[in-house]
Design an enzyme around this catalytic site. Structure first.
Site, PDB file in Angstrom:
ATOM      1  N   HIS A 194      63.908  60.836  64.109  1.00 41.58           N
ATOM      2  CA  HIS A 194      63.735  60.030  65.314  1.00 41.58           C
ATOM      3  C   HIS A 194      63.376  58.584  64.989  1.00 41.58           C
ATOM      4  O   HIS A 194      63.321  57.746  65.898  1.00 41.58           O
ATOM      5  CB  HIS A 194      62.658  60.644  66.210  1.00 41.58           C
ATOM      6  CG  HIS A 194      63.113  61.877  66.940  1.00 41.58           C
ATOM      7  ND1 HIS A 194      63.885  62.843  66.361  1.00 41.58           N
ATOM      8  CD2 HIS A 194      62.902  62.298  68.227  1.00 41.58           C
ATOM      9  CE1 HIS A 194      64.127  63.805  67.230  1.00 41.58           C
ATOM     10  NE2 HIS A 194      63.547  63.498  68.371  1.00 41.58           N
ATOM     11  N   ASN A 307      55.519  61.532  71.360  1.00 39.25           N
ATOM     12  CA  ASN A 307      55.992  61.787  72.719  1.00 39.25           C
ATOM     13  C   ASN A 307      55.081  61.106  73.729  1.00 39.25           C
ATOM     14  O   ASN A 307      53.970  61.570  73.984  1.00 39.25           O
ATOM     15  CB  ASN A 307      56.049  63.300  72.971  1.00 39.25           C
ATOM     16  CG  ASN A 307      57.078  63.643  74.047  1.00 39.25           C
ATOM     17  OD1 ASN A 307      57.524  62.783  74.784  1.00 39.25           O
ATOM     18  ND2 ASN A 307      57.447  64.902  74.116  1.00 39.25           N
ATOM     19  N   TYR A 363      57.880  21.860 100.458  1.00 41.91           N
ATOM     20  CA  TYR A 363      57.445  23.252 100.311  1.00 41.91           C
ATOM     21  C   TYR A 363      56.810  23.521  98.955  1.00 41.91           C
ATOM     22  O   TYR A 363      55.901  24.343  98.829  1.00 41.91           O
ATOM     23  CB  TYR A 363      58.638  24.199 100.495  1.00 41.91           C
ATOM     24  CG  TYR A 363      59.156  24.321 101.905  1.00 41.91           C
ATOM     25  CD1 TYR A 363      58.590  23.602 102.955  1.00 41.91           C
ATOM     26  CD2 TYR A 363      60.226  25.167 102.193  1.00 41.91           C
ATOM     27  CE1 TYR A 363      59.069  23.710 104.241  1.00 41.91           C
ATOM     28  CE2 TYR A 363      60.719  25.287 103.484  1.00 41.91           C
ATOM     29  CZ  TYR A 363      60.134  24.553 104.502  1.00 41.91           C
ATOM     30  OH  TYR A 363      60.616  24.664 105.779  1.00 41.91           O
ATOM     31  N   PHE A 412      56.118  62.372  80.243  1.00 43.92           N
ATOM     32  CA  PHE A 412      56.637  61.397  79.282  1.00 43.92           C
ATOM     33  C   PHE A 412      57.593  60.393  79.920  1.00 43.92           C
ATOM     34  O   PHE A 412      57.978  59.408  79.298  1.00 43.92           O
ATOM     35  CB  PHE A 412      57.386  62.122  78.164  1.00 43.92           C
ATOM     36  CG  PHE A 412      58.424  63.080  78.682  1.00 43.92           C
ATOM     37  CD1 PHE A 412      59.615  62.621  79.229  1.00 43.92           C
ATOM     38  CD2 PHE A 412      58.190  64.447  78.647  1.00 43.92           C
ATOM     39  CE1 PHE A 412      60.561  63.508  79.724  1.00 43.92           C
ATOM     40  CE2 PHE A 412      59.135  65.338  79.147  1.00 43.92           C
ATOM     41  CZ  PHE A 412      60.324  64.866  79.688  1.00 43.92           C
TER      42      PHE A 412
END
Length: 625
Positions: A194, A307, A363, A412
């Protein structure tokens, strides 16, 4: 005995030194000798004497003189790079980012601690942890919760119960049961596979925030990590050993898997790591240099580390705090412009224009309370969501020790912080949008009654002409960055994770938007101070004179054209470090206490503008702007 860690052509070598009077050149030759010794072809050298090299520190990249004694040039266990002449910089060597070099001289090991319990962390605390002001410890209650949670995991493993992520594969492989003998390997494989992010690494402050926030979530006791492992993670944080975490790669569900995996990769002694002592080096060497060992993952611990939504929310904390800081100071900058343009504060009073010759301003001046005000409300709304998220359990599966079970859910998913940070970017951007229009009014002589582009001898000098263009460019860029990332979703993990938040990009672009807002307001601050030069000897109010003095302490008046970018950066630093707020805040608070009854409803922005624009009591009216 002194020991040095030396990087030669992609390899790290530990080189002990029996005599500290030996030189830097000796260290380089010894490192090359050891490098050659390990190569079948001698690394392309006939002998060590053939090698021509330079030696530099890994931290700061400073070149060393080969004749200097080691005990003078280096600290014990310092990290150095030997660069062979003719080689390109070794591909494994990751130079420190400019921010990292800056931190080398600034970083001091903190003495104070913040006790984390998983329930009470604030956005301010997390930013302070990121800046290196505190170390971390756990509360006794948190330690007990973590232990109870781990007992549930140990029982699952012992009883060989089939539970997602503990005894099974992940994502599409959730139905694949893993043998008990492979459970630890499963966790290591998860972290390695991962770790697939790309892009620049997080700067040290952001990596500290990411690591600290993951520790806080683990301290809640719903992750199943062992207390032993969690304490190892805390030791790594306290030593400021920070893994190489690429900023891109998360889709924000299932959590921030890629960046958190890179974070965990360093903890297990793989990949790259940074510390103030070593600069960038192999993680195992950085850990060893601080007397730490790589973490050995137990069942479920890899999943526990990766996670969650901590990438989104840690960056979100920085975004919220920087947004709060610039919003406060935007009121002060606007008040200064209002003075220079000789605007009226009557629009900010409940009895507007009662005794005022000028009926109304444009403005961009008159509507500051409304435009700035909703930005403050936006920041407060987002801060509430982010504060909830940083103290929430975002794992899967969740471990409920009181019930002795695990539950697979969706905590998650980063939709909450993703939507909130998209909203933050849209809200805060408006501070730059209205500021750029005020810069236009300052620079345009038909609107300001000031010299064109705020400079004498216009034509020969261009003054703030292109500074205004820069502000316009930043505002335009923000318009694209404000497109919400969370309206997008792409199915991932073979349609198992078929709706995602894209919260990582929401967080990163929110920070970019806020930085642009800071820079635009820095340009307005400079322009307003330059406008004052053409109105002397008149003076503004005491707090705004203090702001003017602050700016002039770092940027001199614009007499003729010069290199402007450093001036903009200097003003930007004043805003980032909240110096502008610090000099004006005491006056604002004193006036609030003395003149505003608690029963009177008043916008904070309207109040600040009204007060900052009032005549100062110690300046004769004839000399007042």
């Amino acid at each position: 005995m002194p020991r040095y860690t030396v990087h030669v052509r992609g390899e790290w070598l530990a080189v002990p030194c029996q005599d500290a009077q030996l030189t830097v050149g000796w260290l380089g030759r010894e490192a090359v000798r050891r490098y050659i010794k390990n190569k079948p072809d001698n690394g392309g050298f006939a002998s060590v004497d053939d090698a021509r090299f330079l030696v530099r520190r890994c931290k700061g990249l400073g070149l060393l003189d080969n004749e200097d004694p080691l005990d003078v040039a280096l600290e014990d266990n310092e990290f150095v790079e030997v660069v062979i002449e003719g080689d390109a910089m070794s591909p494994d060597f990751i130079p420190s980012q400019p921010e990292g070099v800056y931190l080398y001289s600034k970083y001091r090991e903190p003495e104070k601690y913040i006790a984390l319990d998983g329930d009470s962390l604030t956005t301010e605390d997390l930013v302070s942890l990121g800046e290196g002001h505190y170390k971390i410890k756990l509360t006794p209650t948190a330690e007990k919760r973590v232990q109870k949670s781990r007992e549930v995991i140990d029982r699952i493993v012992e009883e060989k119960t089939v539970v997602y992520g503990i005894t099974t594969g992940f994502g599409k492989f959730a139905r694949t049961v893993i043998p008990v003998s492979k459970l630890e390997e499963l966790q290591f494989n998860l972290v390695r596979s991962h770790s697939s992010g790309v892009g620049k690494p997080l700067i040290p402050e952001r990596c500290r925030m990411l690591l600290a926030l993951r520790i806080n979530v683990l301290a809640k006791g719903y992750s199943g990590i062992s207390l032993e492992t969690l304490k190892q993670v805390i030791e790594v944080f306290n030593a400021s050993c920070l893994p190489y975490v690429p900023e891109k790669g998360t889709v924000g569900a299932s959590g921030d898997l890629a960046p958190l995996s890179h974070l965990a990769l360093g903890l297990i002694g793989e990949g790259k790591m940074w510390s103030p002592k070593s600069g960038w080096a192999d993680a195992k060497y950085v850990l060893a240099a601080h007397g730490l060992k790589p973490i050995v993952l137990k069942p479920k611990e890899g999943l526990a580390l990766i996670n969650g939504t901590q990438m989104i929310t840690s960056l979100g904390c920085e975004a919220v705090e920087r947004a709060s800081a610039i919003a406060r100071q935007a009121d002060i900058v606007a008040a200064l412009t209002l003075e220079v343009l000789k605007g009226t504060t009557k629009a900010f009073d409940t009895e507007s224009h009662r005794f005022c010759d000028r009926v109304q301003d444009a403005y961009t001046l008159r509507c500051c309370p409304q435009v700035h005000g909703v930005v403050n409300d936006t920041i407060a709304f987002v801060k509430n969501i982010i504060t909830t998220e940083i103290n929430s359990a975002t794992d899967n599966p969740m471990v409920f020790a009181s019930r002795g079970e695990t539950i697979s859910g969706g905590n998650f998913h980063g939709e909450y912080p993703a939507k909130a940070l998209d909203y933050l970017a849209i809200g805060v951007h408006e501070l730059a949008a209205i500021s750029e229009r005020r810069i236009e009014r300052l620079c345009n002589p038909s609107l300001s009654e000031l010299p064109a582009f705020l400079v004498a001898e216009g034509g020969l000098n261009s003054g703030f002409m292109i500074a205004h263009c820069t502000a316009a460019a930043l505002v335009s860029e923000n318009k694209a960055l404000c497109h919400p990332s969370s309206v997008d979703s792409l199915s991932t993990s073979a349609a198992t994770e078929d709706h995602v938040s894209m919260g990582g990009w929401a967080a990163r672009k929110a920070l970019r938007v806020i930085e642009h807002v800071e820079q635009v307001l820095a340009i307005e601050l400079l322009a307003a101070c330059q406008g004052i030069e053409f109105l002397r000897p008149l003076k503004t109010t005491t707090p705004l004179e203090k702001v003017y003095d602050l700016v002039r302490s770092v940027v001199r008046p614009w007499i003729k054209d010069r290199f402007m970018a450093p001036d903009i950066e200097a003003a930007h630093r004043l805003l980032v470090e909240q110096k502008v707020w610090e000099v004006a805040a005491p006056y604002i608070e004193k006036y609030r206490m003395e003149h505003i009854p608690e029963s009177r409803p008043v916008s904070p922005t309207a109040f600040s503008l009204e007060f900052l624009h009032k005549k100062s009591s110690n300046i004769p009216e004839s000399e007042d702007l």
